[in-house]
Scaffold this motif. Structure first.
Motif, short mmCIF file in Angstrom:
data_model
loop_
_atom_site.label_atom_id
_atom_site.label_comp_id
_atom_site.label_asym_id
_atom_site.label_seq_id
_atom_site.Cartn_x
_atom_site.Cartn_y
_atom_site.Cartn_z
N PHE A 128 48.34 38.03 24.24
CA PHE A 128 48.25 37.92 26.05
C PHE A 128 49.48 37.80 26.86
O PHE A 128 49.85 36.17 26.88
N LEU A 129 50.06 38.27 27.65
CA LEU A 129 51.15 38.33 28.45
C LEU A 129 51.04 38.23 30.10
O LEU A 129 49.93 39.32 30.12
N ILE A 130 50.77 37.17 30.66
CA ILE A 130 50.96 36.68 31.94
C ILE A 130 51.82 36.33 32.72
O ILE A 130 52.03 35.26 31.29
N CYS A 131 51.89 36.48 33.27
CA CYS A 131 53.14 35.81 34.11
C CYS A 131 52.93 34.31 34.54
O CYS A 131 52.01 34.18 34.92
N ALA A 132 52.95 32.93 33.77
CA ALA A 132 51.52 31.62 34.32
C ALA A 132 52.72 31.05 35.11
O ALA A 132 51.76 29.92 35.76
N THR A 133 53.97 31.32 35.47
CA THR A 133 54.22 30.00 36.56
C THR A 133 53.27 30.68 37.61
O THR A 133 52.92 31.08 38.36
N GLY A 134 53.22 28.95 38.67
CA GLY A 134 52.29 29.06 39.37
C GLY A 134 50.34 28.62 39.42
O GLY A 134 49.69 29.51 40.17
N LEU A 135 50.14 29.83 38.04
CA LEU A 135 48.57 30.38 37.64
C LEU A 135 47.91 28.12 37.39
O LEU A 135 48.99 28.23 36.17
N ASP A 136 46.79 28.26 37.87
CA ASP A 136 46.31 27.17 36.76
C ASP A 136 45.57 27.62 35.35
O ASP A 136 45.82 29.23 35.18
N GLY A 137 44.54 26.87 34.75
CA GLY A 137 43.82 27.26 33.93
C GLY A 137 42.45 28.15 33.84
O GLY A 137 43.18 29.22 33.50
#
Length: 184
Positions: free
Chosen positions: A128-137
């Motif tokens: 699963f690929l997501i730009c996680a920068t700045g996202l919380d869990g």
């Protein structure tokens, strides 16, 4: 494919210096640096061969175009360079920084993400690929839950779109890095 803006509007003097350093790297060194940004060798080769870039925006645009041109094998190679959300590569400051939003997640959310990541990989055959920068869990979990419902073709394009965002952020950091011989 939808593209996003560069990480920052306008280039800072440090970005310009970073771009000058990147443009001046020997071919092999540039390819090595780029495969640390994105594991797809065809992407790295396209960006290496496209040098010199006049502006950071030109580099970002070349990155977007090279990602759009990746075939299935190249996209698989790019995705394989990313650890699952919630499990950054040990000793890899980049994946730890990018997944910082999971660091403070409670154990229940971490377990839920592990289970959902496994279901995603089983369904789609890739991480699963997501730009996680700045996202919380919770935001990452909600995105994963929603994307589990997608057809495989759409999900591959979602992954490609997320790679555009991730690569732009990583290229921006590459350009912002101080010179190796400069004091920290």
């Amino acid at each position: 494919m939808t593209t996003s803006s560069p990480p920052a509007s306008g280039a800072s003097p440090q970005d310009s210096a970073g771009l000058t350093r990147f443009n001046a790297l020997p071919r092999e060194a540039a390819a090595t640096v780029l495969t640390e940004v994105c594991a797809a060798r065809d992407w790295a080769a396209a960006l290496t061969e496209g040098r010199p870039y006049a502006t950071p925006e030109a580099l970002y645009a070349a990155s977007d175009a090279a990602l759009a041109e990746l075939d299935a094998k190249g996209l698989d190679e790019a995705m394989a360079g990313h650890p699952p959300i919630g499990r950054p590569k040990p000793g890899d400051p980049t994946s730890s920084r990018e997944q910082r939003g999971m660091a403070d997640a409670d154990e229940g959310l971490k377990a839920e993400m592990l289970e959902m990541n496994l279901a995603y990989q089983e369904r789609f055959g890739h991480v699963f690929l997501i730009c996680a920068t700045g996202l919380d869990g919770k935001q990452m979990r909600d995105a994963l839950a929603a994307r589990l419902e997608n057809p495989p073709e759409r999900e591959r394009e979602n992954a490609r779109t997320e790679l555009v965002k991730i690569n732009r952020i990583r290229l921006g950091r590459l350009l912002a890095e101080p010179a190796a011989d400069a004091p920290a």
